[in-house]
Scaffold this motif. Sequence first.
Motif, short mmCIF file in Angstrom:
data_model
loop_
_atom_site.label_atom_id
_atom_site.label_comp_id
_atom_site.label_asym_id
_atom_site.label_seq_id
_atom_site.Cartn_x
_atom_site.Cartn_y
_atom_site.Cartn_z
N UNK A 30 -10.24 -10.76 4.02
CA UNK A 30 -10.53 -11.12 5.41
C UNK A 30 -9.31 -10.83 6.30
N UNK A 31 -8.11 -11.10 5.80
CA UNK A 31 -6.89 -10.82 6.56
C UNK A 31 -6.72 -9.32 6.78
N UNK A 32 -7.03 -8.52 5.78
CA UNK A 32 -6.96 -7.06 5.93
C UNK A 32 -7.95 -6.60 6.99
N UNK A 44 -19.22 -19.18 6.18
CA UNK A 44 -18.53 -19.45 7.43
C UNK A 44 -18.01 -18.23 8.15
N UNK A 45 -18.43 -17.05 7.74
CA UNK A 45 -17.87 -15.83 8.33
C UNK A 45 -18.09 -15.72 9.83
N UNK A 46 -19.29 -15.98 10.30
CA UNK A 46 -19.55 -15.82 11.73
C UNK A 46 -18.71 -16.79 12.55
N UNK A 47 -18.47 -17.98 12.03
CA UNK A 47 -17.61 -18.95 12.73
C UNK A 47 -16.17 -18.46 12.81
N UNK A 48 -15.79 -17.60 11.84
CA UNK A 48 -14.43 -17.07 11.82
C UNK A 48 -14.35 -15.70 12.50
N UNK A 49 -15.46 -15.25 13.09
CA UNK A 49 -15.46 -13.98 13.80
C UNK A 49 -15.48 -12.75 12.90
#
Length: 113
Positions: A66-68, A95-100
């Motif tokens: 996710x950081x990459x 939770x991906x959509x919440x994290x953009x």
Amino acid sequence: ADAPSIGPVLTELALAGYLFIVGQSMAGSEVPRLAGRIGLPTATADLVLTESASPAAIAAALTALEEIARRDGSALGIADPYPAFIQALADWSQGLSDRGVTLAPISAIATAP
């Protein structure tokens, strides 16, 4: 991964409309250049997510992926389908959509020749 050995395989993949995932060990080989020459789309893996089958290691690898993606705009992880990985992926993706972050098909990041 030398051209005479892999060339026919890559050609058949291109003719069938597939794309080729370049693993980290192949990134410096002839494979990406040869694939481009024969018209085979490629995508290069950024990270192997199942270096370890432990849930904690898999969760850390997904966080790194996710950081990459945040840094580079996209990221591709490859993994073995261990049950622990499937569960960690399901948990992480909730939770991906919440994290953009958005999951996308690999064709969205493949490089077309």
